[in-house]
Scaffold this motif. Structure first.
Motif, short mmCIF file in Angstrom:
data_model
loop_
_atom_site.label_atom_id
_atom_site.label_comp_id
_atom_site.label_asym_id
_atom_site.label_seq_id
_atom_site.Cartn_x
_atom_site.Cartn_y
_atom_site.Cartn_z
N ASP A 49 0.82 -1.22 -0.10
CA ASP A 49 -0.03 0.12 0.21
C ASP A 49 0.81 1.24 0.07
OD1 ASP A 49 1.12 -0.02 2.64
OD2 ASP A 49 -0.91 0.04 3.76
N SER A 50 2.20 1.19 -0.04
CA SER A 50 2.98 2.29 -0.01
C SER A 50 3.94 2.59 -1.20
CB SER A 50 3.92 2.02 1.31
OG SER A 50 2.95 2.34 2.58
N ILE A 51 3.36 2.07 -2.26
CA ILE A 51 4.23 2.07 -3.50
C ILE A 51 3.93 3.34 -3.95
CG2 ILE A 51 4.61 1.07 -5.89
CD1 ILE A 51 3.63 -1.59 -4.75
N PRO A 52 5.02 4.34 -4.40
CA PRO A 52 4.68 5.73 -4.69
C PRO A 52 3.90 5.72 -5.87
CG PRO A 52 6.82 5.46 -3.85
CD PRO A 52 6.37 4.17 -3.91
N PHE A 53 2.74 6.65 -6.04
CA PHE A 53 2.11 6.84 -7.29
C PHE A 53 1.48 5.87 -7.80
CE2 PHE A 53 5.58 9.86 -6.84
CZ PHE A 53 4.95 10.88 -6.30
N LEU A 54 1.23 4.57 -7.00
CA LEU A 54 0.60 3.60 -7.83
C LEU A 54 -0.98 3.63 -7.67
CD1 LEU A 54 0.54 0.50 -9.31
CD2 LEU A 54 0.71 -0.53 -6.81
N ALA A 55 -1.38 3.81 -6.57
CA ALA A 55 -2.85 3.92 -6.17
C ALA A 55 -3.06 5.08 -5.14
CB ALA A 55 -3.28 2.89 -5.47
N SER A 56 -3.11 6.37 -5.84
CA SER A 56 -3.19 7.60 -4.88
C SER A 56 -4.38 8.41 -4.92
CB SER A 56 -2.12 8.48 -5.40
OG SER A 56 -2.23 8.69 -6.91
N SER A 57 -5.73 7.52 -5.29
CA SER A 57 -6.89 7.98 -4.80
C SER A 57 -7.65 7.05 -3.92
CB SER A 57 -7.79 8.12 -6.03
OG SER A 57 -8.09 7.05 -6.58
N PHE A 58 -8.70 7.47 -3.22
CA PHE A 58 -9.58 6.19 -2.54
C PHE A 58 -9.96 5.23 -3.31
CE2 PHE A 58 -9.48 9.84 0.63
CZ PHE A 58 -8.94 9.40 1.65
N GLU A 59 -10.68 5.61 -4.33
CA GLU A 59 -10.93 4.47 -5.33
C GLU A 59 -9.83 3.64 -5.73
OE1 GLU A 59 -12.64 6.32 -8.95
OE2 GLU A 59 -13.82 4.46 -9.22
N ALA A 60 -8.78 4.01 -6.09
CA ALA A 60 -7.79 3.35 -6.55
C ALA A 60 -7.07 2.39 -5.49
CB ALA A 60 -6.69 3.96 -7.11
N SER A 61 -7.20 3.16 -4.30
CA SER A 61 -6.70 2.35 -2.95
C SER A 61 -7.51 1.10 -2.65
CB SER A 61 -6.67 3.34 -1.88
OG SER A 61 -6.66 2.62 -0.74
N ASP A 62 -8.84 1.25 -2.85
CA ASP A 62 -9.69 0.18 -2.74
C ASP A 62 -9.61 -1.20 -3.58
OD1 ASP A 62 -11.23 1.53 -0.72
OD2 ASP A 62 -13.05 1.61 -1.76
N LYS A 63 -9.30 -0.66 -4.84
CA LYS A 63 -9.08 -1.75 -5.87
C LYS A 63 -7.57 -2.39 -5.49
CE LYS A 63 -11.14 0.27 -9.76
NZ LYS A 63 -10.89 0.97 -11.32
N LEU A 64 -6.84 -1.77 -4.87
CA LEU A 64 -5.40 -2.27 -4.69
C LEU A 64 -5.73 -3.16 -3.51
CD1 LEU A 64 -2.41 -2.45 -5.43
CD2 LEU A 64 -2.23 -0.48 -3.73
N ARG A 65 -6.42 -2.83 -2.65
CA ARG A 65 -6.82 -3.60 -1.26
C ARG A 65 -7.26 -4.69 -1.75
NH1 ARG A 65 -11.84 -1.38 1.00
NH2 ARG A 65 -12.63 -2.63 -0.94
N ASP A 66 -8.19 -4.74 -2.85
CA ASP A 66 -8.74 -6.19 -3.19
C ASP A 66 -7.99 -7.00 -3.95
OD1 ASP A 66 -11.43 -5.27 -2.03
OD2 ASP A 66 -12.19 -4.64 -3.63
N ALA A 67 -7.30 -6.17 -4.69
CA ALA A 67 -6.28 -6.99 -5.43
C ALA A 67 -4.89 -7.73 -4.39
CB ALA A 67 -5.41 -6.07 -6.49
N ALA A 68 -4.87 -7.10 -3.43
CA ALA A 68 -3.57 -7.63 -2.55
C ALA A 68 -4.28 -8.52 -1.56
CB ALA A 68 -3.00 -6.43 -1.76
N LYS A 69 -5.58 -8.78 -1.29
CA LYS A 69 -6.05 -9.45 -0.36
C LYS A 69 -5.71 -10.86 -0.16
CE LYS A 69 -10.57 -10.42 1.87
NZ LYS A 69 -11.97 -10.49 1.77
N PRO A 70 -5.76 -11.73 -1.32
CA PRO A 70 -5.41 -13.25 -1.14
C PRO A 70 -3.84 -13.48 -0.71
CG PRO A 70 -6.45 -12.47 -3.46
CD PRO A 70 -6.44 -11.23 -2.75
N VAL A 71 -2.93 -12.50 -1.29
CA VAL A 71 -1.52 -12.77 -1.02
C VAL A 71 -1.39 -12.19 0.50
CG1 VAL A 71 0.54 -11.80 -1.52
CG2 VAL A 71 -0.74 -12.39 -3.35
#
Ligand code: PCA
Length: 324
Positions: free
Chosen positions: A102-124
């Motif tokens: 969740d701390s990769i610079p400029f990968l997901a920098s809006s709330f919406e993108a952050s939710d997507k990244l959370r879901d993408a990361a959940k299994p791992v």
């Protein structure tokens, strides 16, 4: 004979009182202040659990690092010293670089993108945590991270030698790559570190800036929106398994509700935090073109480094994120 009757009577009494009065009680250490929205959300989660378990499980939230300090919380839950806890997982990237997803610079920098990244990361993430004896429950983002200084800064060159407060390995790396001198400091100790001149700059959200009244020590906030780090709530897997099925279900469902509620609250408060910094005299602005370009180059380096460190697991997260 007489003796035996007495013993079983006492045993019966204690069984009865356990069922009738003594709910299962869990401690939930968290690192941030009682009036921070993450902590308020954790208290609301605890209330929901009490309600849906009909009082069978009571969770006591301990704010501000009062039971375990921020950097002790995860270990305490792994060891069962606390049953459940909230932690900025990215601060444990030294155990596994995946935690910095969740701390990769400029990968997901809006709330919406952050939710997507959370879901993408959940299994791992769930897999990595499970291997450590803890079960992932929910996570809530901080607002986008900006840069705080006690002077005007228009490029990375202006940052040379500045004493920088880091809260995880990623923030320390940003400091290194921009010539600053990082020291890792928990939010609970931040105010003192600023006041005594141990640090004079940081990357964080407006939320922590307001919590710690950082306008008393720093003058400039650059809204670079680098990433939205998360506080993650997890439970000791054995403690969870020891609960009756319906209580486990109640915990899981309350966690889902808490994730949605916390995310909405974070998004609704974000702009107001930055406004409060300005109302208290800080200069608020976007980074200059040079600074933005410098930071973007640092971000690219750090993304490459993270992918190299995390291998297949990191790639799986990025692929799942981009596929959404
Ligand atoms: N506040 C936390 C982590 C990220 C943030 O916005 C802190 O500064 O400790």
């Amino acid at each position: 004979m007489h003796m035996k009757t007495t013993v079983s009577f006492v045993a019966l009494l204690s069984t009865l009182s356990a069922g009738a009065v003594c709910a299962e009680t869990w401690d939930m250490p968290v690192a941030y202040p009682a009036n921070n929205y993450h902590t308020e959300n954790a208290v609301a989660f605890a209330n929901d659990v009490k309600t849906c378990s009909n009082g069978a499980l009571e969770i006591t939230v301990h704010p501000g690092g009062s039971l375990f300090k921020g950097d002790e919380i995860k270990r305490a839950v792994q060891l069962g010293e606390a049953q459940i806890g909230e932690r900025l997982l990215s601060a444990h990237a030294n155990e596994n670089p995946i935690f910095a997803y969740d701390s990769i610079p400029f990968l997901a920098s809006s709330f919406e993108a952050s939710d997507k990244l959370r879901d993408a990361a959940k299994p791992v993430l769930a897999k990595v945590l499970a291997a450590q004896g803890v079960t992932l429950l929910y996570s809530v983002p901080w607002p986008a991270q900006g840069m705080y200084f006690d002077k005007e800064v228009n490029s990375v060159a202006d940052m040379k030698g500045v004493k920088f407060r880091a809260y995880n390995a990623t923030t320390a790396r940003v400091a290194e790559l921009s010539g600053m001198v990082p020291t890792q400091i928990e939010a609970a100790e931040l105010k003192q570190a600023l006041a005594t001149g141990v640090v004079e700059s940081m990357i964080s959200s407006g939320s922590t800036g307001v919590d710690e009244k950082v306008w008393e020590d720093m003058s400039h906030f650059y809204d670079v929106k680098a990433w939205l780090p998360r506080n993650t709530v997890f439970v000791n897997t054995e403690a969870m398994a020891a609960l009756p099925d319906e209580v486990q279900d109640c915990v899981t469902k309350s966690a889902e509700v808490a994730q949605t509620r916390g995310t909405e609250v974070a998004a609704s408060l974000a702009d107001g935090f930055v406004k409060t910094l300005g109302d208290n005299g800080m200069s608020i602005g976007m980074p200059s073109e040079t600074l933005a370009a410098d930071l973007s180059a640092i971000g690219a380096t750090m993304t490459t480094e993270w992918l190299a460190a995390t291998g297949d697991d990191g790639k799986a997260i990025i692929d799942a994120y981009k596929a959404q």
